[in-house]
Structure formats: C-alpha cells, structure tokens
Write a protein that holds these residues in place. Structure first.
Motif, PDB file in Angstrom:
ATOM      1  N   TYR A  65      10.338   0.762  12.361  1.00  0.00           N
ATOM      2  CA  TYR A  65      11.064   1.764  13.142  1.00  0.00           C
ATOM      3  C   TYR A  65      10.212   3.028  13.308  1.00  0.00           C
ATOM      4  CZ  TYR A  65      14.791   5.045  14.458  1.00  0.00           C
ATOM      5  OH  TYR A  65      15.548   5.995  15.096  1.00  0.00           O
ATOM      6  N   LEU A  66       9.613   3.498  12.217  1.00  0.00           N
ATOM      7  CA  LEU A  66       8.825   4.728  12.268  1.00  0.00           C
ATOM      8  C   LEU A  66       7.486   4.539  12.973  1.00  0.00           C
ATOM      9  CD1 LEU A  66       9.693   6.216   8.793  1.00  0.00           C
ATOM     10  CD2 LEU A  66      10.483   6.969  11.033  1.00  0.00           C
ATOM     11  N   GLU A  67       6.995   3.328  13.005  1.00  0.00           N
ATOM     12  CA  GLU A  67       5.760   3.067  13.744  1.00  0.00           C
ATOM     13  C   GLU A  67       5.964   3.359  15.237  1.00  0.00           C
ATOM     14  OE1 GLU A  67       3.321  -0.825  14.718  1.00  0.00           O
ATOM     15  OE2 GLU A  67       3.346  -0.350  12.577  1.00  0.00           O
ATOM     16  N   LYS A  68       7.152   3.100  15.740  1.00  0.00           N
ATOM     17  CA  LYS A  68       7.466   3.429  17.137  1.00  0.00           C
ATOM     18  C   LYS A  68       7.432   4.940  17.348  1.00  0.00           C
ATOM     19  CE  LYS A  68      10.217  -0.708  17.704  1.00  0.00           C
ATOM     20  NZ  LYS A  68      11.565  -1.256  17.626  1.00  0.00           N
ATOM     21  N   ASP A  69       7.904   5.698  16.346  1.00  0.00           N
ATOM     22  CA  ASP A  69       7.831   7.160  16.431  1.00  0.00           C
ATOM     23  C   ASP A  69       6.387   7.645  16.418  1.00  0.00           C
ATOM     24  OD1 ASP A  69      10.567   7.180  16.509  1.00  0.00           O
ATOM     25  OD2 ASP A  69      10.835   8.342  14.663  1.00  0.00           O
ATOM     26  N   ALA A 126       0.844  -1.200   0.000  1.00  0.00           N
ATOM     27  CA  ALA A 126       0.000   0.000   0.000  1.00  0.00           C
ATOM     28  C   ALA A 126       0.879   1.250   0.000  1.00  0.00           C
ATOM     29  CB  ALA A 126      -0.912  -0.007   1.217  1.00  0.00           C
ATOM     30  N   ALA A 127       0.304   2.367  -0.378  1.00  0.00           N
ATOM     31  CA  ALA A 127       1.054   3.617  -0.435  1.00  0.00           C
ATOM     32  C   ALA A 127       1.487   4.085   0.953  1.00  0.00           C
ATOM     33  CB  ALA A 127       0.212   4.692  -1.105  1.00  0.00           C
ATOM     34  N   SER A 128       0.676   3.856   1.962  1.00  0.00           N
ATOM     35  CA  SER A 128       0.991   4.260   3.328  1.00  0.00           C
ATOM     36  C   SER A 128       1.038   3.023   4.216  1.00  0.00           C
ATOM     37  CB  SER A 128      -0.077   5.228   3.848  1.00  0.00           C
ATOM     38  OG  SER A 128       0.164   5.544   5.203  1.00  0.00           O
ATOM     39  N   GLN A 129       2.015   2.972   5.117  1.00  0.00           N
ATOM     40  CA  GLN A 129       2.158   1.817   6.006  1.00  0.00           C
ATOM     41  C   GLN A 129       1.484   2.030   7.359  1.00  0.00           C
ATOM     42  OE1 GLN A 129       3.495   0.284   2.945  1.00  0.00           O
ATOM     43  NE2 GLN A 129       3.327  -1.049   4.664  1.00  0.00           N
ATOM     44  N   SER A 130       1.241   3.272   7.725  1.00  0.00           N
ATOM     45  CA  SER A 130       0.591   3.573   9.006  1.00  0.00           C
ATOM     46  C   SER A 130      -0.266   4.823   8.854  1.00  0.00           C
ATOM     47  CB  SER A 130       1.625   3.832  10.102  1.00  0.00           C
ATOM     48  OG  SER A 130       2.371   2.679  10.381  1.00  0.00           O
ATOM     49  N   GLN A 131      -1.409   4.796   9.519  1.00  0.00           N
ATOM     50  CA  GLN A 131      -2.317   5.938   9.592  1.00  0.00           C
ATOM     51  C   GLN A 131      -2.791   6.020  11.036  1.00  0.00           C
ATOM     52  OE1 GLN A 131      -4.184   7.486   6.635  1.00  0.00           O
ATOM     53  NE2 GLN A 131      -2.587   6.665   5.348  1.00  0.00           N
ATOM     54  N   GLU A 149       1.399   9.104  22.127  1.00  0.00           N
ATOM     55  CA  GLU A 149       1.527   9.055  23.588  1.00  0.00           C
ATOM     56  C   GLU A 149       1.870  10.411  24.199  1.00  0.00           C
ATOM     57  OE1 GLU A 149       4.582   6.121  23.995  1.00  0.00           O
ATOM     58  OE2 GLU A 149       3.196   4.446  23.688  1.00  0.00           O
ATOM     59  N   THR A 150       2.543  11.273  23.429  1.00  0.00           N
ATOM     60  CA  THR A 150       3.019  12.538  24.004  1.00  0.00           C
ATOM     61  C   THR A 150       2.235  13.759  23.544  1.00  0.00           C
ATOM     62  OG1 THR A 150       4.716  12.778  22.253  1.00  0.00           O
ATOM     63  CG2 THR A 150       5.365  11.624  24.292  1.00  0.00           C
TER      64      THR A 150
END
Length: 188
Positions: free
Chosen positions: A172-176, A135-140, A182-183
């Motif tokens: 890695y970026l999913e953790k970001d 897919a074009a995006s891995q996280s939303q 969270e913040t």
C-alpha cells in the motif's frame, strides 16, 4: 500378550479410514482506505503529493545542506523518511550513498528489485528499490535533477521485520512512494 496387541493394533488400523489432507493456506485480508492525495505543505525547495491518511508533515532535521521530513502513517505503524540535500558538484557521492544504504539491507533481504523513474518534463530522475524479506526497510528511493536537488527516502515500520505480516501495508505504501516520485516538483 499377542491376544491383547493384535486387537488393539487392529483398532488403530481400522479407525483411520479417511486420508488426512493438509489445510489450505489462509491469508489475512487487510483493507486500506482508497488513497486520496493532497499537496504536501513543506518549507523545502520541492513539492509533492502525499496521502491524506498520513499525519501533517513536520521538519525533523536541518543542517546547511541537508533537510529532513517524516511522513507518518500511525494507522499503518510506518514512516517514510525523506532527506533533501543540495547538489554541489557531488552527485556521484550522493547517488553512491543512496545505493549503499539500500545494499546494507541485503543481509536480511530475500531479493532487491529496482525500477528507474524519469520525468524529463519536470527534470525528475530516480530509482525505486523494493526490498523483499525481513529487512528493516521495505522500500528505498531517490530522485534528483542532477544539478541542484537530491531527495532520498526510506520506508520503515514500527515493528520487528516480518515480511509476511507487513507485506500488505508495504505494498500500500509503495504506491504512495511512487506517487511522491511522480509528483516531485523542484522549486527554483
């Protein structure tokens, strides 16, 4: 003719004494720096922490009710796009739009999983969608307080979607992204 064929055939059969075995799968090992987070300095009605390997944040678009910023990761060839919108008795449509944006990726996605997020102390509630496949995006994701603030985000890479190749960077970026969720603190 038989005198030639039989000896040649015998050589082929005798020459193959060892069974062939498939090669084991090889995996690319990419190492990323340990994430170190800092407060993002942004002129918007919320704050959050970002990874120091990201470029300084710059505002990219602004209308009366919508503001956007990008978190660029040049070394990973990726960007997290954040869009902030004021909630004006339209939380249902904002939620629907965020969910519809994720559903547009089902054409190329192998799977979409979701994890809800809640921080009642800071009044931050949301959802993270992880998209597996080309897919074009891995996280939303989105977070909101349901009354004033709505923040949505998407992760995109500057490359043709190839899940196997971008998986380590996406993980890695999913953790970001989780750290952003969270913040987040609303400024009132």
């Amino acid at each position: 003719m038989k005198r030639i064929v039989i000896p040649v055939l015998s050589l082929f059969l005798l020459g193959c004494g060892n069974d062939t075995l498939p090669k084991p799968k090889g995996y690319l090992r990419l190492e990323y720096p340990k994430a170190v987070y800092e407060n993002a300095i942004i002129p918007l009605p919320f704050s959050f922490e970002k990874n120091k390997i990201a470029d300084p944040i710059k505002s990219v678009k602004s209308t009366k009710n919508t503001k956007g910023i990008n978190i660029n990761y040049p070394s990973l060839k990726a960007t997290i796009y954040l869009t902030y919108k004021d909630v004006n008795n339209n939380i249902d449509s904002l939620l629907r739009d965020a969910q519809n944006l994720t559903q547009k990726h089902t054409i190329k996605a192998d799977a979409i999983s979701h994890n809800s997020f809640e921080n009642s102390e800071s009044k931050v509630y949301g959802m993270l969608y992880e998209i597996d496949g080309d897919a074009a995006s891995q996280s939303q994701f989105y977070v909101t307080d349901s009354t004033k603030h709505f923040l949505s985000g998407s992760l995109y890479f500057y490359a043709k979607p190839n899940y196997d190749s971008i998986y380590p960077a996406a993980e890695y970026l999913e953790k970001d992204i989780k750290r952003i969720m969270e913040t987040v603190r609303w400024k009132d």
